[in-house]
Motif scaffolding. Structure first.
Motif, PDB file in Angstrom:
ATOM      1  N   GLY A  48     -56.516  10.375 -15.678  1.00 51.07           N
ATOM      2  CA  GLY A  48     -57.993  10.355 -16.120  1.00 51.07           C
ATOM      3  C   GLY A  48     -57.772   8.794 -16.872  1.00 51.07           C
ATOM      4  O   GLY A  48     -59.293   8.584 -16.791  1.00 51.07           O
ATOM      5  N   ILE A  49     -57.672   8.826 -18.080  1.00 48.26           N
ATOM      6  CA  ILE A  49     -57.856   7.582 -18.180  1.00 48.26           C
ATOM      7  C   ILE A  49     -57.926   5.847 -18.015  1.00 48.26           C
ATOM      8  O   ILE A  49     -58.519   5.618 -18.174  1.00 48.26           O
ATOM      9  N   VAL A  50     -56.597   6.156 -17.183  1.00 48.30           N
ATOM     10  CA  VAL A  50     -55.760   4.855 -16.450  1.00 48.30           C
ATOM     11  C   VAL A  50     -56.965   5.332 -15.370  1.00 48.30           C
ATOM     12  O   VAL A  50     -57.408   3.521 -15.489  1.00 48.30           O
ATOM     13  N   CYS A  51     -57.361   6.508 -14.920  1.00 54.79           N
ATOM     14  CA  CYS A  51     -57.944   6.326 -13.673  1.00 54.79           C
ATOM     15  C   CYS A  51     -59.815   5.283 -13.997  1.00 54.79           C
ATOM     16  O   CYS A  51     -60.442   5.274 -13.270  1.00 54.79           O
ATOM     17  N   GLY A  52     -59.924   5.573 -15.347  1.00 55.26           N
ATOM     18  CA  GLY A  52     -61.603   5.384 -15.525  1.00 55.26           C
ATOM     19  C   GLY A  52     -62.383   6.789 -15.574  1.00 55.26           C
ATOM     20  O   GLY A  52     -63.349   6.525 -15.247  1.00 55.26           O
ATOM     21  N   HIS A  53     -61.747   7.935 -15.355  1.00 56.12           N
ATOM     22  CA  HIS A  53     -62.834   9.244 -15.169  1.00 56.12           C
ATOM     23  C   HIS A  53     -63.422   9.679 -16.877  1.00 56.12           C
ATOM     24  O   HIS A  53     -62.002   9.269 -17.927  1.00 56.12           O
ATOM     25  N   ASP A  54     -64.134  10.328 -16.918  1.00 54.23           N
ATOM     26  CA  ASP A  54     -65.201  11.132 -18.192  1.00 54.23           C
ATOM     27  C   ASP A  54     -64.024  12.031 -18.023  1.00 54.23           C
ATOM     28  O   ASP A  54     -63.887  12.941 -17.489  1.00 54.23           O
ATOM     29  N   LEU A  55     -63.836  13.041 -19.145  1.00 54.81           N
ATOM     30  CA  LEU A  55     -62.929  13.419 -19.623  1.00 54.81           C
ATOM     31  C   LEU A  55     -63.875  14.864 -20.222  1.00 54.81           C
ATOM     32  O   LEU A  55     -64.215  14.352 -21.796  1.00 54.81           O
ATOM     33  N   PHE A  56     -63.449  15.922 -20.288  1.00 54.80           N
ATOM     34  CA  PHE A  56     -63.891  17.157 -21.304  1.00 54.80           C
ATOM     35  C   PHE A  56     -62.364  17.900 -21.434  1.00 54.80           C
ATOM     36  O   PHE A  56     -62.471  18.194 -20.351  1.00 54.80           O
ATOM     37  N   VAL A  57     -62.529  18.024 -22.943  1.00 56.38           N
ATOM     38  CA  VAL A  57     -61.345  18.737 -22.951  1.00 56.38           C
ATOM     39  C   VAL A  57     -61.608  19.740 -24.081  1.00 56.38           C
ATOM     40  O   VAL A  57     -62.984  19.693 -24.822  1.00 56.38           O
ATOM     41  N   ALA A  58     -61.131  20.874 -23.825  1.00 52.52           N
ATOM     42  CA  ALA A  58     -61.655  22.093 -24.126  1.00 52.52           C
ATOM     43  C   ALA A  58     -60.912  22.909 -25.567  1.00 52.52           C
ATOM     44  O   ALA A  58     -59.281  22.689 -24.374  1.00 52.52           O
ATOM     45  N   SER A  59     -60.655  23.323 -25.916  1.00 52.02           N
ATOM     46  CA  SER A  59     -59.292  24.007 -27.264  1.00 52.02           C
ATOM     47  C   SER A  59     -60.383  25.179 -27.710  1.00 52.02           C
ATOM     48  O   SER A  59     -61.201  25.103 -28.319  1.00 52.02           O
ATOM     49  N   ALA A  60     -59.641  26.163 -28.057  1.00 53.11           N
ATOM     50  CA  ALA A  60     -59.772  27.160 -28.678  1.00 53.11           C
ATOM     51  C   ALA A  60     -58.030  26.523 -30.270  1.00 53.11           C
ATOM     52  O   ALA A  60     -58.471  27.872 -30.964  1.00 53.11           O
ATOM     53  N   LYS A  61     -57.435  26.001 -29.914  1.00 55.26           N
ATOM     54  CA  LYS A  61     -56.641  26.515 -31.354  1.00 55.26           C
ATOM     55  C   LYS A  61     -55.750  25.142 -31.673  1.00 55.26           C
ATOM     56  O   LYS A  61     -55.528  24.797 -32.413  1.00 55.26           O
ATOM     57  N   GLU A  62     -56.435  24.049 -31.350  1.00 52.37           N
ATOM     58  CA  GLU A  62     -56.581  22.530 -30.958  1.00 52.37           C
ATOM     59  C   GLU A  62     -57.792  22.044 -30.951  1.00 52.37           C
ATOM     60  O   GLU A  62     -57.647  21.537 -30.157  1.00 52.37           O
ATOM     61  N   LEU A  63     -57.443  20.601 -32.209  1.00 53.57           N
ATOM     62  CA  LEU A  63     -58.814  20.198 -31.965  1.00 53.57           C
ATOM     63  C   LEU A  63     -58.625  18.466 -30.626  1.00 53.57           C
ATOM     64  O   LEU A  63     -57.460  18.275 -30.773  1.00 53.57           O
TER      65      LEU A  63
END
Length: 339
Positions: free
Chosen positions: A24-39
């Motif tokens: 996603g980063i290489v393609c220039g897309h926005d990211l949404f990262v969700a987790s409950a155990k790791e920042l």
């Protein structure tokens, strides 16, 4: 919506999770990262570094060692009727990008795209705008955050995007685990068996009306109620399971010495149809190289030498029967997947 069933120790599923974000980063897309155990910020710091096409020496060298179809060689009679396939053919550089897992992505490249994060322990308890009766509080807060990003950043089409043809990539780690305040992984009769199902229903609705794609990892080996996993499968477009050889008998089995695990394709999407396709491909394996993670067809050795135990010989015979049913249906594809 892509669901990935985590391997027992979560090593390889977490690696695929990072590949999705890195692409996603290489393609220039926005990211949404969700987790409950790791920042989420720590996850982004561990993304693999992209490779140039001329730097894929490892994949190129392996492809050069594959014998051509003109080479005459004698094989065991049980394999003579199998379709001819290339073990490691050269892959097209126009599809996706390649990454070096021995290096991490530069912070400048990560900062070139907009990354949104959701860490459950740090999220405030707000009244969700999405009305879900008796829904897990963690799931409700996650849905509220996803909905907020979709509407504010223009991915729903109601507002023009600042960057044309941009896509929101949503990645949710270990959904359904105890850290999400859900008890489906610790008991056969959880308090709310439909909490995860209701979350996926609303999530699918958000994905269908927005320019977004989502990958979730699920600890399927911990979920005791199989009916819950069946509902997760039905609510997903693609379902892939990873079976690692770590800690199992196959780790020391000479039949699988070239691989680190198996990939089970439980479901793939089918266009113009009311039901999803169930893949007949049963012979996919993966291995972790020095710099790459590769998915390829499982090729077992044809020689039954004295060094192989009787139990291994029986397993080889069963695997050969499995390959005969799997390769026949998926013999059309000649390429393996590497990242």
């Amino acid at each position: 919506l892509v669901s990935t069933e985590e391997d027992k120790y979560g090593v390889y599923s977490h690696l695929l999770f990072k590949y999705f974000l890195a692409e996603g980063i290489v393609c220039g897309h926005d990211l949404f990262v969700a987790s409950a155990k790791e920042l989420p910020t720590n996850i982004l710091k561990e993304l693999p570094a992209p490779l140039l096409d001329n730097c894929r020496n490892e994949a190129g060298e392996e492809a050069a060692t594959v014998p051509s179809e003109d080479d005459s060689m004698q094989i065991a009679w049980r394999y003579q009727n199998f379709p001819k396939m290339e073990a490691s053919p050269s892959t097209s550089s126009r599809f996706g990008h390649y990454y070096d897992i021995s290096k991490t992505m530069s912070s400048e490249l990560i900062q070139s795209v907009k990354c949104h994060s959701f860490f459950l322990p740090e999220e405030p308890s707000l009244q969700p705008t999405i009305k879900m009766h008796d829904t897990n509080c963690g799931y409700a807060r996650l849905l509220q955050s996803i909905q907020k990003i979709i509407y504010q950043e223009g991915f729903d089409g109601s507002h023009p995007q600042k960057k044309q043809k941009n896509v929101l990539r949503i990645a949710i780690q270990s959904l359904g685990s105890m850290l999400w305040d859900d008890d489906i992984c610790c008991t056969d009769n959880p308090k709310d068996t439909h909490s995860l199902t209701k979350f996926l229903y609303v999530l699918r609705g958000l994905l269908r009306k927005s320019l977004s794609a989502c990958v979730i990892t699920v600890p399927a080996h911990l979920i005791q109620n199989k009916a819950i996993m069946e509902r997760v499968t039905n609510l997903s477009d693609v379902v892939v399971g990873l079976e690692s050889f770590i800690g199992s008998e196959r780790e020391t089995n000479p039949l699988y010495k070239d691989y680190h695990g198996l990939i089970h394709v439980h479901q793939i999407p089918r266009l113009n149809c009311l039901i999803c396709d169930v893949s007949d491909t049963k012979d996919l394996a993966f291995r972790l190289k020095r710099k790459q993670f590769t998915i390829e067809r499982l090729h077992l050795p044809p020689d039954l030498s004295d060094a192989v135990s009787r139990s291994s010989k029986q397993e080889l015979a069963a695997a050969a029967k499995l390959l005969s049913s799997g390769c026949g249906a998926g013999a059309g594809g000649k390429k393996h997947l590497d990242f």
